[in-house]
Design an enzyme around this catalytic site. Sequence first.
Site, short mmCIF file in Angstrom:
data_model
loop_
_atom_site.label_atom_id
_atom_site.label_comp_id
_atom_site.label_asym_id
_atom_site.label_seq_id
_atom_site.Cartn_x
_atom_site.Cartn_y
_atom_site.Cartn_z
N TYR A 75 -7.98 -19.57 80.85
CA TYR A 75 -7.72 -21.00 80.68
C TYR A 75 -8.91 -21.81 81.21
CZ TYR A 75 -5.59 -25.61 81.52
OH TYR A 75 -5.33 -26.95 81.56
N LYS A 100 -11.61 -24.06 79.22
CA LYS A 100 -11.58 -25.51 79.47
C LYS A 100 -12.97 -26.02 79.86
CE LYS A 100 -8.28 -27.91 79.43
NZ LYS A 100 -7.64 -28.67 78.31
#
Length: 343
Positions: free
Chosen positions: A144, A148
């Site tokens: 993640y 990101k």
Amino acid sequence: MATRIRPSSKRCAVIGGSGFLGRHLVERLVEKGYSVAVFDIAQRYEVPGVTFHQGDLCDKQALVKVLKDVSLVFHCASPSPACDDRNLFWKVNVEGTRTVIQACQEARVQKLVLTSSASVVFEGTDIKNGKEDLPYAKRPIDYYTETKIQQEKVVLEACSKEKDFLTVAIRPHGIFGPRDPQLVPILVDTARKGKMKFIIGDGTNLVDFTYVENVVHGHILAAEHLKPDSPLCGKAYHITNDEPIRFWDFMSQVLVGLGYDAPRYHLPYALVYGIAMLLWLITSLLRPLVNIKPTFTPMRVALAGTHHYYSCSRAKQDMGYQPVVRLKEAIARTVASYPHLRR
């Protein structure tokens, strides 16, 4: 040559508007008089006056159709941080975001507000009152965060006053509130299994938890202050409750509020982190044969046992940000919204 009539600044689209944050953002935008279109892979609710479009954010032409009369786009679509599929994270957060930017530029959207994450600078070690000029994590500790970082870079680099396309990134941290499908339900499920008896570390580590209404407020302020002559262009902004709290005090308040016991016993941080790293290594090696998801991941242990709270001074200075709901009230509202999870 016919001149293009600019769409009203009150016409906007929310990509990922069916999610937890997205839905709260859509509802608040409608309250403030915006005309809202939602683009998401699924429609999970209805709001009078809001148009829903189902599709894949990697489908540029589908996006362009939705964005053709829109001046402002909020991009808050992402797989859940708990997901363990690197390919999915890359497809949505990186490739999908590149497609969103291309569609915005083709449709001549003027503003793009990205939901990023404060985790883009977090490597599993203490961050105290971190500012936006901290370097991106060189060793991001989950997929993640890794994606990101790439997503935020792509969006901020796309900002161009010459092309009449302005971008800004909002970095919330520890979002919680009513309808959250992650934090409170997972916490209660863990407590029901008897696994919330232990505190990782000495329990003094301070963390930001941010009420969803404050995150929404930060997004809308950023959109309204994002202009060619504003300092927001191409920058990232931390948005938090601005009230760091001990991680385990927050967890205990939610648990006790729902009728569960607060964790009491301490486990050494280094020991738990070491076990989590070992389990992660073993599951990675076994993944071609069997898919095992350990409860304790290095990221979860790091989030539970280190200081990680961030300064909102840039958001206060550049867009007048102040939290609209204080932490005590936010926790009370959140607990009251989960009567079905009470003990």
